[in-house]
Motif scaffolding. Sequence first.
Motif, mmCIF file in Angstrom:
data_model
loop_
_atom_site.group_PDB
_atom_site.id
_atom_site.type_symbol
_atom_site.label_atom_id
_atom_site.label_comp_id
_atom_site.label_asym_id
_atom_site.label_seq_id
_atom_site.Cartn_x
_atom_site.Cartn_y
_atom_site.Cartn_z
ATOM 1 N N LYS A 167 1.106 -7.733 4.705
ATOM 2 C CA LYS A 167 1.096 -6.295 4.422
ATOM 3 C C LYS A 167 2.554 -5.871 4.373
ATOM 4 C CE LYS A 167 -3.315 -4.854 6.303
ATOM 5 N NZ LYS A 167 -3.989 -3.927 7.235
ATOM 6 N N ILE A 183 -3.310 0.290 -3.475
ATOM 7 C CA ILE A 183 -2.651 -1.016 -3.477
ATOM 8 C C ILE A 183 -1.994 -1.259 -4.833
ATOM 9 C CG2 ILE A 183 -3.013 -3.511 -3.220
ATOM 10 C CD1 ILE A 183 -3.651 -1.938 -0.649
ATOM 11 N N GLU A 218 0.849 -1.189 0.000
ATOM 12 C CA GLU A 218 0.000 0.000 0.000
ATOM 13 C C GLU A 218 0.885 1.240 0.000
ATOM 14 O OE1 GLU A 218 -3.472 1.963 2.846
ATOM 15 O OE2 GLU A 218 -2.973 -0.158 3.058
ATOM 16 N N PHE A 273 -0.867 -10.815 7.333
ATOM 17 C CA PHE A 273 -2.215 -10.266 7.246
ATOM 18 C C PHE A 273 -3.272 -11.374 7.339
ATOM 19 C CE2 PHE A 273 -5.641 -8.568 4.297
ATOM 20 C CZ PHE A 273 -6.201 -7.712 5.228
#
Length: 144
Positions: A100, A22, A16, A75
């Motif tokens: 992530k 994203i 991100e 995640f």
Amino acid sequence: MTNEKLFHVGVKGLIENKDGKILLLLAPGWAKNNTVAHWDIPGGRVSEGEDVLITLRREIEEETGVRELIDSEFFTAIVSNHEIPLGDGRNAGLLLMVYKVKVPDSVEIVISKEHETYAWVDKEATAKRLANKYPKEFTDMLKA
């Protein structure tokens, strides 16, 4: 003989940017996997004897050119909508561990020949674009 499903294990990086978008990669369709062109997040299958986080770093670098990962945090794990043909008439499922990942703000994306293009996409559009490969439980998590 049992009817247990065989699985390949993959690791994916949910990258991100500072604007909350994203990073998505457009993968071409592959006749051998019976897949159509689809959006995906960077990553790949874990090689025998390879640590998951080493796989994550290697795959992100191979697919995006990004060498520096600031942080990576587990995640979720999901079963992909895609399957891998085993060559004997059976298919293996694809279990994906998603992390992530933070990269430097000034990162330059240089995609590999495995992909056609890339895009930074807002979370709502990301969920729609990933619906081909990822289950609804995962895409709903992206929108939350």
